[in-house]
Scaffold this motif. Structure first.
Motif, short mmCIF file in Angstrom:
data_model
loop_
_atom_site.label_atom_id
_atom_site.label_comp_id
_atom_site.label_asym_id
_atom_site.label_seq_id
_atom_site.Cartn_x
_atom_site.Cartn_y
_atom_site.Cartn_z
N VAL A 165 15.42 5.16 51.55
CA VAL A 165 14.74 5.41 52.82
C VAL A 165 15.80 5.53 53.91
CG1 VAL A 165 13.09 4.54 54.50
CG2 VAL A 165 12.73 4.11 52.05
N VAL A 166 15.86 6.71 54.55
CA VAL A 166 16.84 6.98 55.60
C VAL A 166 16.19 6.69 56.94
CG1 VAL A 166 18.39 8.70 56.58
CG2 VAL A 166 17.90 8.72 54.14
N ASP A 167 16.94 6.09 57.82
CA ASP A 167 16.43 5.73 59.13
C ASP A 167 16.16 6.99 59.95
OD1 ASP A 167 15.70 4.45 61.39
OD2 ASP A 167 17.66 3.58 61.84
N ALA A 168 14.94 7.07 60.52
CA ALA A 168 14.57 8.25 61.33
C ALA A 168 15.39 8.31 62.61
CB ALA A 168 13.08 8.21 61.65
N GLU A 169 15.72 7.15 63.18
CA GLU A 169 16.52 7.14 64.40
C GLU A 169 17.92 7.67 64.14
OE1 GLU A 169 17.97 3.94 67.84
OE2 GLU A 169 16.66 3.30 66.19
N ASP A 217 28.48 23.32 58.88
CA ASP A 217 28.66 22.68 57.58
C ASP A 217 27.83 21.41 57.47
OD1 ASP A 217 30.41 24.65 56.82
OD2 ASP A 217 32.19 23.55 57.46
N VAL A 218 27.81 20.61 58.53
CA VAL A 218 27.04 19.37 58.49
C VAL A 218 25.55 19.67 58.38
CG1 VAL A 218 26.47 17.25 59.75
CG2 VAL A 218 28.80 18.13 59.78
N PHE A 219 25.06 20.64 59.13
CA PHE A 219 23.63 20.95 59.06
C PHE A 219 23.28 21.54 57.69
CE2 PHE A 219 19.77 23.37 60.08
CZ PHE A 219 19.03 22.36 60.67
N GLY A 220 24.18 22.34 57.13
CA GLY A 220 23.93 22.84 55.78
C GLY A 220 23.91 21.73 54.75
N GLU A 221 24.74 20.70 54.93
CA GLU A 221 24.71 19.55 54.04
C GLU A 221 23.39 18.79 54.17
OE1 GLU A 221 26.56 17.13 51.09
OE2 GLU A 221 27.03 19.11 51.90
N LEU A 222 22.86 18.69 55.38
CA LEU A 222 21.57 18.02 55.57
C LEU A 222 20.44 18.81 54.91
CD1 LEU A 222 21.81 16.93 59.33
CD2 LEU A 222 22.22 15.54 57.31
N ILE A 223 20.50 20.13 55.04
CA ILE A 223 19.45 20.96 54.45
C ILE A 223 19.43 20.83 52.94
CG2 ILE A 223 18.71 23.36 54.11
CD1 ILE A 223 17.99 22.37 56.82
N SER A 224 20.61 20.63 52.33
CA SER A 224 20.68 20.57 50.87
C SER A 224 20.04 19.31 50.29
CB SER A 224 22.14 20.66 50.42
OG SER A 224 22.89 19.55 50.90
N HIS A 225 19.81 18.27 51.12
CA HIS A 225 19.18 17.03 50.66
C HIS A 225 17.67 17.14 50.89
CE1 HIS A 225 23.34 15.69 50.87
NE2 HIS A 225 23.00 14.63 50.13
N ASN A 262 24.88 6.45 53.98
CA ASN A 262 23.47 6.11 53.79
C ASN A 262 22.77 7.08 52.85
OD1 ASN A 262 22.70 3.87 55.98
ND2 ASN A 262 24.17 5.28 56.89
N SER A 263 23.50 7.99 52.20
CA SER A 263 22.86 9.03 51.39
C SER A 263 22.22 8.47 50.13
CB SER A 263 23.87 10.11 51.03
OG SER A 263 24.94 9.53 50.29
N LEU A 264 22.73 7.36 49.61
CA LEU A 264 22.18 6.79 48.38
C LEU A 264 21.06 5.79 48.64
CD1 LEU A 264 25.41 6.27 46.24
CD2 LEU A 264 23.81 8.17 46.20
N SER A 274 15.48 14.99 50.17
CA SER A 274 14.86 13.70 50.49
C SER A 274 14.68 13.47 51.97
CB SER A 274 15.69 12.56 49.88
OG SER A 274 17.01 12.59 50.42
N ILE A 275 15.40 14.20 52.81
CA ILE A 275 15.29 14.01 54.27
C ILE A 275 14.58 15.19 54.92
CG2 ILE A 275 17.35 12.57 54.36
CD1 ILE A 275 18.90 14.99 55.34
N GLY A 276 13.82 15.95 54.12
CA GLY A 276 13.12 17.11 54.68
C GLY A 276 12.12 16.73 55.76
N GLU A 277 11.45 15.61 55.58
CA GLU A 277 10.46 15.17 56.59
C GLU A 277 11.14 14.86 57.91
OE1 GLU A 277 8.38 11.92 54.98
OE2 GLU A 277 7.46 13.06 53.33
N HIS A 278 12.30 14.21 57.87
CA HIS A 278 13.00 13.89 59.12
C HIS A 278 13.50 15.16 59.80
CE1 HIS A 278 12.96 9.60 58.21
NE2 HIS A 278 13.35 9.89 56.96
N LEU A 279 13.92 16.16 59.02
CA LEU A 279 14.38 17.42 59.63
C LEU A 279 13.22 18.17 60.28
CD1 LEU A 279 16.84 18.68 56.87
CD2 LEU A 279 17.43 17.61 59.03
N ARG A 280 12.07 18.14 59.67
CA ARG A 280 10.91 18.84 60.25
C ARG A 280 10.32 18.09 61.44
NH1 ARG A 280 8.99 23.10 57.57
NH2 ARG A 280 9.84 23.52 55.50
#
Length: 848
Positions: free
Chosen positions: A223-227, A257-265, A218-220, A267-273
């Motif tokens: 809009v990424v699903d918040a759920e 590693d997975v969390f670091g990969e999420l941080i590098s994107h 779903n990275s491309l 576009s999903i900063g709002e979902h992480l916060r």
């Protein structure tokens, strides 16, 4: 980088023999040697730090190439690689330097393996593909990704192949955009999504893999699903807490590693916060970090905490002080020390106020221990650890003036001098003669394939040496930067800084860092080079090294490898928009076909045309696939040839430097010889002057001797008469001495006879009491005679003593007279020679 184990050298010889002649004898020897190497416990002999070990890996790669026929030694090579990949150093070298993953992938795809061998090979690829960087879409990626997707979606294979297939696919997709684009073009990606969705009830390890792959799928999407993001974060932190409880290092590292990969994107900063469970999970992680926790578990946890601090979520702020204390205690560790330093540095940067005094004292004590290396040789891990600690120290100095002053007062300057020498010894111990050894490999290759194999093994040594040298230069520059910064508060550090700059080899590291790709170290090196405090000798060395670097760049031109590392956009083969348009067109055509009659020949002609175009496109795709494979092989060969050219260039530069050194030595010897000649000429002039002076003094002595000879001739005549008288007196004295010796001998005989008679008388006295009176009278008579004899003996002794004294006096007088007579005789002979004209002839050659 010294000598290699003899077993590896023997294997290279046997491998070349087998590649040249595939006989049964060579095959048996090769299999036996591979089996022996597969049970070696000392894995350090397999580290690619020498020419032989690199050639060893190229031989192993040769047996796995698809161009080779089915070889019975290929599986033994897989077993050997599985055994030696237990070492992290060898594993990273196989991945980055040897680049064995594409070769293993081709072997896996082109070989018909049983399920057990397939599982073991896939596990090996999964281990070696961790943190693999794929900078462009290569042919093996286009083949391997669909195969991994097929293994992930095939339900008949079971979980044995599912887990390594998903891990390998995740390793390839992580931080590799070309692999992600290839994943999105796979035809059965929908089946993979359904398979990943059904894994929500699986184990935590498989669930984490499934969530990561779902994120990649779903990275491309804009809009990424918040759920979905909340489910991914729940899975990550659940895996982290479970891994900490179960002491599962791989699960913890995967979560980080997975969390670091999420941080590098971004576009999903709002979902992480928007996630609100960070505080609870951080509290559990902090409670699980105790002094008894193994260092291997602490490293991935520190990586995860570093990513969390980078996110700077408000729910984590209350735990900053606790995390700071936890991280400081692990800064000394060589295993997790770098990760702990990163956490401390992030906390220092996040903290708006000053660091507490208790924390500062603990940091200073840790710095003193960490920056004081032991007597052992510094490894690459220790070097990275020291660079991280020095970066933290630099950040503390820049953060607050009080901290800056405290560090300058508490840290001794001698630590940095010892540390600098230790770091520079790493670079000096690198093999300078490696380039020379490239020209004469240890094993002679007899075919073109073997020669290219030897060339490839030669090339990676230069890359390894260059990478180590760059890290060493970075360490040297940051040591100088920190000492200079501390010198602003303490003059002792400025003295140490001046001593460090007086070391000319430091200039080489400055120039190397200034030409590197790291912007931070480039700025540090430029500041150190342009500040104007470099001594004259070091400045000339700096200019010389800079000129050599400029000439090297102008000779080599642009590095072709930079083209593959530029952040260019990768062209998408089949985007989601094109896929949607194609599906709409197919559905519309399907509806049109359903409404039309089959007898419509025009529609049949159109469909046949599209089928023809599809077949042509398949043929073009196949041709492009083969061309891509050939271009990858050609690119690797060109890259190897380029590295070989650089190695030969380095060899020629080394020869040129040695010739220049020899020329300087010859010029120095010439100057010494000229100076010696001038000294010889000066000494010859001085000798001539001394000879003239000596000749004049001899002439004066000659005149004086002539006058002395005339006076001596007169005195000799009178002395002859005296000598004759003395000779007569000596003869008379000798005669008297002989008569005296005769008298002394007679008196001694008489004395001895008297003693014998006395002894006889004493014996007769013991014969009896009756003869006592007679003997008494006789004794009295004898006593009288004895007394008379004693008196006579005393008189004789006095006479003898007087004669001896007279004789010794005569002897002394005779000796003196003899010496005088000898001297007079010599003078007489000299006078006689002078009178006869012989001495004049002796002095005539001196006049010339």
């Amino acid at each position: 980088m010294g000598s290699t184990n003899p077993q590896i050298k023997n294997f290279i010889t046997i491998a070349y023999d087998y590649l040249r002649s595939r006989t049964d004898k060579n095959l048996i020897q090769l299999q036996r040697h591979l089996q022996i190497l597969s049970v070696v416990n000392e894995l350090r002999i397999f580290e690619p730090t020498s020419m032989e070990t690199l050639e060893f890996y190229m031989c192993l790669e040769k047996f796995l190439e698809p161009s080779q026929p089915s070889s019975p030694v290929a599986w033994k090579v897989i077993t050997l690689l599985s055994h030696i990949s237990q070492s992290k150093t060898i594993c990273s070298a196989l991945r980055d330097d040897i680049k064995i993953v594409p070769v293993l992938s081709e072997y896996y795809l082109n070989s018909k393996l049983s399920k057990d061998k397939q599982l073991k090979t896939l596990n090996l690829i999964e281990k070696l593909s961790y943190r693999l960087k794929v900078v462009r879409t290569e042919a093996w990626v286009l083949k391997m990704v669909p195969e991994l997707v097929r293994l992930g979606t095939d339900g008949n294979l079971g979980d044995d192949l599912l887990l390594p297939a998903l891990k390998t696919l995740v390793n390839l997709c992580r931080a590799n955009p070309p692999v992600l684009q290839c994943l999105h073009t796979v035809h059965n990606k929908k089946a993979l999504v359904h398979k990943l969705t059904d894994m929500k009830t699986a184990t935590i390890n498989i669930r984490l893999l499934a969530t990561e792959l779902m994120f990649y799928m779903n990275s491309l999407i804009p809009v990424v699903d918040a759920e979905l993001m909340e489910y991914i974060l729940d899975t990550i932190f659940t895996a982290t807490t479970d891994g900490l409880i179960e002491s599962n290092i791989s699960l913890l590292q995967h979560s980080a590693d997975v969390f670091g990969e999420l941080i590098s994107h971004s576009s999903i900063g709002e979902h992480l916060r928007a996630y609100e469970k960070y505080g609870a999970y951080v509290e559990r992680i902090a409670d699980g970090l105790v002094p008894e926790t193994p260092e291997g578990l602490v490293e991935p946890i520190m990586d995860l905490l570093c990513h969390l601090l980078h996110l700077d979520h408000p729910h984590i702020h209350p735990f900053y002080d606790c995390l700071f204390s936890k991280a400081v205690t692990w800064m000394e560790s060589e295993v997790c020390g770098v990760a702990a330093v990163k956490v401390v540095q992030s906390l220092v940067n996040k903290n708006d106020g000053t660091v507490s005094s208790a924390h500062m004292n603990s940091i200073i004590s840790v710095l003193k221990v960490t920056l004081k290396p032991d007597d052992a040789v510094m490894s690459a891990g220790q070097l990275h650890h020291i660079i991280a600690v020095l970066t933290l120290l630099e950040g503390l100095c820049q953060k607050d003036v009080a901290l800056h002053l405290m560090l300058a007062v508490d840290l001794p300057p001698s630590i940095f001098s010892v540390l600098l020498n230790k770091i520079m010894n790493i670079d000096s111990n690198l093999p300078n003669g490696v380039a020379d050894s490239f020209c004469s490999p240890s094993i002679e290759a007899t075919s073109s394939s073997q020669r290219s194999l030897a060339n490839i093994s030669v090339l990676s040594v230069n890359d390894i040496k260059a990478s180590i040298g760059e890290v060493v230069s970075q360490a040297v520059v940051i040591v100088l930067s920190v000492v200079k910064m501390l010198g602003n508060q303490n003059a002792e550090f400025m003295l140490e800084y001046s001593k460090m700059l007086n070391n000319q080899p430091v200039m080489v590291h400055l120039v190397r860092c200034e030409r590197s790709n790291s912007s931070d170290f480039v700025s540090r090196a430029v500041c150190l080079m342009t500040e104007g405090t470099i001594p004259t000798d070091s400045l000339s060395e700096l200019v010389r090294v800079s000129e050599e670097a400029n000439s090297s760049q102008s000779t080599n031109g642009e590095d072709p490898r930079e083209r593959f590392y530029r952040p260019e956009s990768f062209q998408q083969l089949f985007s989601p928009e094109n896929e949607k348009n194609a599906e709409c067109m197919i559905s519309r055509l399907r509806g049109s076909v359903d409404k039309m009659e089959i007898k419509d020949s025009a529609l049949i002609d159109v469909m046949e045309m599209y089928e023809y175009k599809l077949a042509a496109m398949a043929h073009v795709e196949d041709a492009l696939q083969k061309a891509l494979t050939a271009s990858d092989a050609m690119n690797r060969q060109i890259h190897n040839f380029l590295l070989q050219t650089r190695v030969q260039n380095d060899c020629l530069r080394g020869l040129l430097c040695r010739q220049e050194e020899r020329l300087q030595e010859v010029l120095k010897d010439k100057a010494d010889i000229v100076a010696g000649l001038s000294q010889v000429k000066e000494s010859a002039r001085q000798q001539r002057e001394s000879f003239r002076n000596e000749k004049a003094s001899f002439e004066r002595q000659k005149q004086e001797l002539k006058r002395e000879v005339a006076s001596l001739k007169e005195s000799l005549d009178s002395r002859d008469e005296k000598i004759a008288k003395l000779q007569r007196q000596v003869s008379e004295a000798n005669q008297e001495s002989k008569t005296l010796h005769k008298l002394i001998k007679e008196e001694q005989d008489r004395f001895q006879k008297a003693l014998d008679a006395n002894q006889k008388l004493e014996e007769e006295m013991k014969k009896g009491r009756r003869e006592y009176d007679d003997l008494q009278r006789e004794n009295q008579r004898v006593e009288k005679e004895k007394t008379q004899l004693r008196d006579e003996i005393k008189e004789l002794e006095m006479l003898v003593r007087s004669h001896e004294d007279a004789m010794s006096a005569k002897e002394n007088e005779l000796e003196i007279v003899t010496k005088k007579f000898t001297e007079l005789k010599r003078i007489q002979d000299m006078i006689h020679n002078i009178s006869s004209g012989k001495i004049g002839n002796l002095y005539e050659p001196n006049k010339s």
